[in-house]
Design an enzyme around this catalytic site. Structure first.
Site, PDB file in Angstrom:
ATOM      1  N   HIS A 158       0.838  -1.198   0.000  1.00  0.00           N
ATOM      2  CA  HIS A 158       0.000   0.000   0.000  1.00  0.00           C
ATOM      3  C   HIS A 158       0.878   1.254   0.000  1.00  0.00           C
ATOM      4  O   HIS A 158       1.955   1.274   0.584  1.00  0.00           O
ATOM      5  CB  HIS A 158      -0.919   0.000   1.224  1.00  0.00           C
ATOM      6  CG  HIS A 158      -1.964  -1.085   1.148  1.00  0.00           C
ATOM      7  ND1 HIS A 158      -2.736  -1.459   2.217  1.00  0.00           N
ATOM      8  CD2 HIS A 158      -2.344  -1.883   0.112  1.00  0.00           C
ATOM      9  CE1 HIS A 158      -3.559  -2.438   1.857  1.00  0.00           C
ATOM     10  NE2 HIS A 158      -3.335  -2.708   0.583  1.00  0.00           N
ATOM     11  N   GLU A 165       1.407   8.506  -2.975  1.00  0.00           N
ATOM     12  CA  GLU A 165       2.559   9.128  -3.627  1.00  0.00           C
ATOM     13  C   GLU A 165       2.170  10.336  -4.476  1.00  0.00           C
ATOM     14  O   GLU A 165       1.058  10.429  -4.996  1.00  0.00           O
ATOM     15  CB  GLU A 165       3.303   8.095  -4.490  1.00  0.00           C
ATOM     16  CG  GLU A 165       2.442   7.316  -5.473  1.00  0.00           C
ATOM     17  CD  GLU A 165       3.137   6.073  -6.010  1.00  0.00           C
ATOM     18  OE1 GLU A 165       3.908   5.438  -5.260  1.00  0.00           O
ATOM     19  OE2 GLU A 165       2.907   5.736  -7.180  1.00  0.00           O
ATOM     20  N   HIS A 222      -4.516  -5.786 -12.078  1.00  0.00           N
ATOM     21  CA  HIS A 222      -4.614  -4.745 -11.040  1.00  0.00           C
ATOM     22  C   HIS A 222      -3.267  -4.097 -10.780  1.00  0.00           C
ATOM     23  O   HIS A 222      -3.132  -3.230  -9.928  1.00  0.00           O
ATOM     24  CB  HIS A 222      -5.203  -5.313  -9.753  1.00  0.00           C
ATOM     25  CG  HIS A 222      -4.226  -6.009  -8.846  1.00  0.00           C
ATOM     26  ND1 HIS A 222      -3.363  -6.979  -9.278  1.00  0.00           N
ATOM     27  CD2 HIS A 222      -4.003  -5.877  -7.507  1.00  0.00           C
ATOM     28  CE1 HIS A 222      -2.651  -7.421  -8.254  1.00  0.00           C
ATOM     29  NE2 HIS A 222      -3.015  -6.769  -7.175  1.00  0.00           N
ATOM     30  N   GLY A 223      -2.252  -4.529 -11.515  1.00  0.00           N
ATOM     31  CA  GLY A 223      -0.923  -3.957 -11.368  1.00  0.00           C
ATOM     32  C   GLY A 223       0.050  -4.751 -12.215  1.00  0.00           C
ATOM     33  O   GLY A 223      -0.345  -5.449 -13.149  1.00  0.00           O
ATOM     34  N   SER A 273       5.259   0.064 -10.236  1.00  0.00           N
ATOM     35  CA  SER A 273       5.997  -0.113  -8.986  1.00  0.00           C
ATOM     36  C   SER A 273       6.469   1.267  -8.549  1.00  0.00           C
ATOM     37  O   SER A 273       6.091   2.280  -9.148  1.00  0.00           O
ATOM     38  CB  SER A 273       7.194  -1.050  -9.184  1.00  0.00           C
ATOM     39  OG  SER A 273       8.193  -0.411  -9.978  1.00  0.00           O
ATOM     40  N   MET A 274       7.314   1.324  -7.523  1.00  0.00           N
ATOM     41  CA  MET A 274       7.753   2.629  -7.031  1.00  0.00           C
ATOM     42  C   MET A 274       8.616   3.391  -8.032  1.00  0.00           C
ATOM     43  O   MET A 274       8.809   4.605  -7.894  1.00  0.00           O
ATOM     44  CB  MET A 274       8.496   2.479  -5.704  1.00  0.00           C
ATOM     45  CG  MET A 274       9.756   1.646  -5.786  1.00  0.00           C
ATOM     46  SD  MET A 274      10.639   1.534  -4.207  1.00  0.00           S
ATOM     47  CE  MET A 274       9.529   0.591  -3.193  1.00  0.00           C
ATOM     48  N   PRO A 299      -1.396   0.344 -11.455  1.00  0.00           N
ATOM     49  CA  PRO A 299      -0.081   0.852 -11.055  1.00  0.00           C
ATOM     50  C   PRO A 299       1.056  -0.072 -11.491  1.00  0.00           C
ATOM     51  O   PRO A 299       0.836  -1.252 -11.786  1.00  0.00           O
ATOM     52  CB  PRO A 299      -0.191   0.902  -9.528  1.00  0.00           C
ATOM     53  CG  PRO A 299      -1.120  -0.232  -9.205  1.00  0.00           C
ATOM     54  CD  PRO A 299      -2.121  -0.264 -10.341  1.00  0.00           C
ATOM     55  N   HIS A 320     -10.165  -3.340  -6.643  1.00  0.00           N
ATOM     56  CA  HIS A 320      -9.669  -4.531  -7.350  1.00  0.00           C
ATOM     57  C   HIS A 320      -9.665  -5.774  -6.453  1.00  0.00           C
ATOM     58  O   HIS A 320      -9.051  -6.777  -6.789  1.00  0.00           O
ATOM     59  CB  HIS A 320      -8.292  -4.302  -7.994  1.00  0.00           C
ATOM     60  CG  HIS A 320      -7.235  -3.719  -7.090  1.00  0.00           C
ATOM     61  ND1 HIS A 320      -6.377  -2.730  -7.506  1.00  0.00           N
ATOM     62  CD2 HIS A 320      -6.893  -3.985  -5.816  1.00  0.00           C
ATOM     63  CE1 HIS A 320      -5.545  -2.417  -6.522  1.00  0.00           C
ATOM     64  NE2 HIS A 320      -5.824  -3.187  -5.486  1.00  0.00           N
ATOM     65  N   HIS A 362      -2.999   3.652  -2.891  1.00  0.00           N
ATOM     66  CA  HIS A 362      -3.381   2.239  -2.983  1.00  0.00           C
ATOM     67  C   HIS A 362      -3.545   1.711  -1.562  1.00  0.00           C
ATOM     68  O   HIS A 362      -2.590   1.698  -0.784  1.00  0.00           O
ATOM     69  CB  HIS A 362      -2.290   1.448  -3.712  1.00  0.00           C
ATOM     70  CG  HIS A 362      -2.518  -0.043  -3.709  1.00  0.00           C
ATOM     71  ND1 HIS A 362      -1.505  -0.953  -3.520  1.00  0.00           N
ATOM     72  CD2 HIS A 362      -3.654  -0.779  -3.865  1.00  0.00           C
ATOM     73  CE1 HIS A 362      -1.992  -2.185  -3.570  1.00  0.00           C
ATOM     74  NE2 HIS A 362      -3.292  -2.100  -3.776  1.00  0.00           N
TER      75      HIS A 362
END
EC number: 6.5.1.8
Length: 468
Positions: A228, A231, A395-396, A373-374, A371, A339, A257
């Site tokens: 989670h 950002e 969902h990612g 990643s970072m 999304p 999601h 998230h």
């Protein structure tokens, strides 16, 4: 019995069968236990269940003991034969591990299953794989929704000029730290928020939910641990025909998230155990125990699930509102989606319950966020409504490594170098969330090009996660 009353669900959760014994239990409750607090009364029922034989001559409990001792052996529900289970559609097959496919094949053999699909970010989970989509006939699988009910994405596109964000990055970092709280044991926020969701009638309609109302109030506006995040980042709108009539170009955005916190986890745990007692499945699919929507338990879970989803949404809105107010921004547009949820939908002319455990709704024209990643971009998408995917998308990026593997294989020097290369400031997080622990989001998006159209992107700049 003082305060809350014991109901049939409480006894079933202890292990009592949903049969004639309930009538005898009700008589005992009304005639012998009416003055006891709920917990003490439940202890009495627990003792009888644990050593039933000892109560066969007891004047109060002998009828209950007799029924318990004479109860028939549990009938294990048979799964569909493999030849009759039907096939499911896989998207991005080359990126999906065998364990996820095996789990999906087992889910397809449930007697309630109608159809299924596996998204390109899929990986092995518990029960239904993460990235699994399962449509069922008039039944809901609590663990098919997942532990974090209503886990969702929320993106706010703001009117902040890019140059102002770049020149004041340290201020935006400070506000992100000041106005977000992370972690399972996180303390409440200083200024406790109120919200209409905390007064939802469901808290009074379902006894189990009532005891979670205070926890929900304390955790409103906070975020979970694990993957989670909240950002700051740069949104790029590339579709000239976008829903908000925004000019194409770059904007500052907030992306979050998170899910339904302790409320959702407690609901998931309670109703999964209840489903397992009521629905005896073979061991290999035990976690996929289901509740009929014609039953009281199924209706209760559905009400609790929808409450948890609304609560998750309220948490995101509260987080975004605090950051918007702290920076003096104005929201130009917002995109959000669950999601981890179940929906009542129609597919092929049939009414179905569609479980998306780690999958994004992608009906025709439906907006969502996927999304990366970072350090990798996220994508604003518009669903294409592909029937063979049950109107779904990933969902990612999906995990490439387990958390344990990521902690072993990654190191902080490499992560710091990667963050610097991508101009990302990281607050919190551990090596288990390093970008290398995830699949390549661009490959995942390419594998689902027939599921969604890309409206825009989100590039992370300042990322806040729970401490390692």
């Amino acid at each position: 019995m003082k305060d809350e009353l014991i109901n049939g669900n409480d006894l079933i959760a202890l292990g009592y069968p949903a049969n004639a014994v309930m009538k005898e239990c009700k008589i005992i409750l009304e005639t012998h236990l009416s003055t006891l607090p709920k917990e003490q009364a439940l202890e009495k029922f627990k003792l009888v269940l644990e050593d039933t034989q000892a109560f066969t001559e007891d004047d109060i409990w002998k009828n209950v003991a007799k029924i318990l001792l004479s109860k028939p052996a549990k009938v294990i529900i048979e799964l569909k034969d493999l030849s009759k289970s039907g096939t499911y559609n896989i998207f991005g097959q080359e990126y999906i591990e065998p364990g996820a496919k095996q789990q999906m094949q087992l889910a397809m053999r449930l007697p309630i299953t109608h159809s299924g699909a596996l998204m390109p970010d899929a990986h092995q989970g518990y029960g239904l794989p993460i990235g699994g989509v399962l449509a069922t006939d008039n039944a809901v699988i609590p663990y098919g929704v997942g532990v974090d009910i209503g886990c969702r994405m929320c993106l706010s596109i703001l009117d902040i000029p890019l140059y102002h964000f770049d020149e004041n990055a340290s201020k935006f970092k400070r506000e992100l730290i000041a106005h977000t709280v992370f972690g399972a044991g996180a303390p409440r926020l200083k200024n406790r928020a109120d919200h209409a969701v905390l007064h939802d009638p469901a808290f009074d309609q379902v006894p189990f939910l009532k005891q979670l109302q205070e926890k929900a109030a304390m955790q409103l506006g906070t975020s979970g641990s694990g993957n989670h995040f909240v950002e700051w980042g740069i949104v790029k709108i590339q579709d000239e025909q976008n829903e908000w009539n925004l000019p194409t170009g770059k904007y500052v955005g907030i992306l979050s998230h998170s899910g339904s916190r302790g409320l959702g986890a407690q609901v998931a745990g309670h109703y999964t155990k209840l489903a397992e007692k009521l629905c005896s499945l073979p061991q290999e699919v035990k976690r996929l125990a289901y509740l009929s929507l014609d039953s009281q338990e199924g209706q209760e879970y559905w009400l609790a699930m929808e409450l948890a989803g609304n609560y998750a949404s309220a948490c995101h809105h509260d987080i975004h509102q605090r950051l918007v107010e702290a920076t003096g921004a104005e929201v130009l547009a917002r995109v959000e989606n669950h999601h981890n949820f179940a929906w009542k939908e129609q597919h092929g002319g049939k009414d179905l319950i569609v479980h998306r455990k780690g999958a994004t709704p992608a009906g025709k024209g439906v907006l969502g966020i996927i999304p990366g990643s970072m350090t990798a971009p996220g994508f604003i998408v518009k669903g294409r409504g592909l029937a063979t995917a049950l109107d779904s998308a990933s969902h990612g990026a999906g995990r490439l490594m387990s958390r344990k593997q990521a902690l072993i294989k990654n190191n902080w020097n490499e992560l710091r170098s990667m963050l610097k290369d991508h101009n990302v400031t990281l607050i919190g997080a551990g090596l288990d969330e390093a970008p290398t622990a995830y699949k390549n989001i661009n490959q995942v998006m390419q594998a689902q090009s027939e599921l969604v159209d890309i409206v825009g992107t989100f590039k992370p700049r300042i990322v806040r996660m729970a401490d390692a």
